[in-house]
Scaffold this active site. Structure first.
Site, PDB file in Angstrom:
ATOM      1  N   LYS A  18     -11.250  -5.093  -6.322  1.00 52.97           N
ATOM      2  CA  LYS A  18     -12.003  -3.840  -6.361  1.00 52.97           C
ATOM      3  C   LYS A  18     -12.684  -3.649  -7.702  1.00 52.97           C
ATOM      4  CE  LYS A  18      -9.028  -0.969  -3.522  1.00 52.97           C
ATOM      5  NZ  LYS A  18      -7.780  -0.996  -4.209  1.00 52.97           N
ATOM      6  N   LYS A  56       0.825  -1.211   0.000  1.00 55.18           N
ATOM      7  CA  LYS A  56       0.000   0.000   0.000  1.00 55.18           C
ATOM      8  C   LYS A  56       0.853   1.251   0.000  1.00 55.18           C
ATOM      9  CE  LYS A  56      -4.354  -1.675   1.493  1.00 55.18           C
ATOM     10  NZ  LYS A  56      -5.520  -1.542   2.353  1.00 55.18           N
ATOM     11  N   LYS A  80      -7.255 -12.463  -7.765  1.00 54.43           N
ATOM     12  CA  LYS A  80      -8.359 -12.481  -6.822  1.00 54.43           C
ATOM     13  C   LYS A  80      -9.381 -11.392  -7.169  1.00 54.43           C
ATOM     14  CE  LYS A  80      -8.778 -12.522  -1.912  1.00 54.43           C
ATOM     15  NZ  LYS A  80      -8.158 -12.391  -0.618  1.00 54.43           N
TER      16      LYS A  80
END
Ligand code: TRP
Length: 327
Positions: free
Chosen positions: A195, A111, A192
């Site tokens: 968002k 992040k 995966k």
């Protein structure tokens, strides 16, 4: 009774992967454990948030948790910032976590690489998460695979605190979901599902229009072969559809694979199963959204129940670490 605690951030719409991975287990844990669930709004603040949007998302996430079947009669459901003990214990945790161990957190590395403003809170995020868990004498923490490292740190911090200052915290166990833990993106089935901004056609939102949901499933990427089998390495797209169907129906993906010979039939079955899983959730959500004061009352009572547990645990930590009691 086993105490289960988990949290979810009010940062983006909840997608099918969250529902079939972690959240479904929260609902079933209610049958066998003393369950406490928390919307972690303080964790959302580690990255910049629009205040009005954060408020709306926090309330809507609580309503969604109620809609999927978190039952306030059996579970404690509350908002993290409503129980001030979290922020306070977090400080004690930060002072017992090392810079080096926080720096090693892969989520922080990922992040902070992407962010232009890296807050100090993003760095100490796992200390707050440890506080969340340890405040409730938690035995078990159901989370997705991506939280494994944070959970391990929470355990380390509990063990360290106990050895430095005497028995204070229960050392929690992680419960990482296996089946349905990895719902993959419908367009990029080796990634995966995450968002919707990154992959609108590959992501299904729990509150999305149901016709759009069915369309996305029917357009999911498969492969150029034609046989239906569960083989995540060779056939990631087909296997993802089987895994989703399995999570919705409770039948194993291998068994389901035997029932289909054509991709089109499999896709229709998956679309129907997902739509029928989401429909009642969306109906309950609409009812709850029409009555925000009802949700507010549930959250007020949840915070009160949570505080009744967290208060004495924080007191134990304050005393053991050497803070002078206030008299
Ligand atoms: N970090 C978790 C996530 O991103 C959310 C979280 C915060 C949490 N506090 C927690 C999960 C405590 C479990 C227990 O998914």
């Amino acid at each position: 009774m086993t105490r289960v605690f988990s949290g979810i951030k009010p940062t983006g719409p909840v997608q099918l992967g969250n529902l079939l991975g972690a959240l479904r287990h929260w609902v079933s844990d209610q049958d066998e454990a003393d369950t406490i669930f928390c919307v972690v709004d303080l964790h959302a603040l580690t990255v910049p948030q629009d205040p009005a949007e954060l408020r709306t998302r926090t309330l809507e996430l609580a309503q969604l948790l109620l809609a999927i079947g978190i039952d306030p009669a059996r579970s404690t459901l509350f908002i993290q910032s409503h129980v001030r003990e979290h922020a306070e214990l977090s400080w004690l945790m930060e002072c017992n976590a090392s810079f080096g161990e926080l720096r090693r957190m892969t989520q922080f590395k990922d992040k902070s690489d992407q962010a232009e403003f890296v807050s100090a809170g993003l760095f100490t995020y796992p200390a707050l998460m440890a506080a969340d868990i340890l405040l409730y004498d938690t035995d078990r923490v159901p989370v997705g695979d991506d939280q494994r490292q944070h959970l391990e740190l929470s355990r380390d911090l509990a063990i360290r605190f106990n050895s430095r200052y005497g028995d204070t915290f229960i050392v929690p166990e992680a419960a990482i979901a296996k089946v349905g833990a990895r719902v993959m993106d419908l367009q990029h089935p080796t990634k995966k599902m995450s968002k919707s901004e990154d992959s609108p056609q590959g992501t299904i939102l729990v509150l999305e229009d149901l016709d759009a949901v069915a369309k996305k499933i029917k357009r999911a990427v498969t492969d150029t072969e034609t046989d239906v089998r569960f083989d995540t390495a060779e056939k990631p797209g087909v296997s993802n559809l089987l895994a989703i169907l399995s999570a919705c129906t409770g039948t194993t993906p291998e068994t389901l694979a035997e029932s289909y010979t054509r991709y089109g039939d499999l896709k229709s079955a998956v679309a129907e199963a997902v739509v029928e899983t989401l429909r009642p959730i969306q109906e309950r959500f609409a009812e709850l959204a029409a009555d925000p004061s009802g949700t507010a009352a549930i959250l007020a009572s949840g915070a009160e129940k949570a505080q009744a547990i967290a208060g004495p645990v924080l007191e134990r930590a304050r005393t053991n670490i050497g803070l002078l009691p206030q008299s």
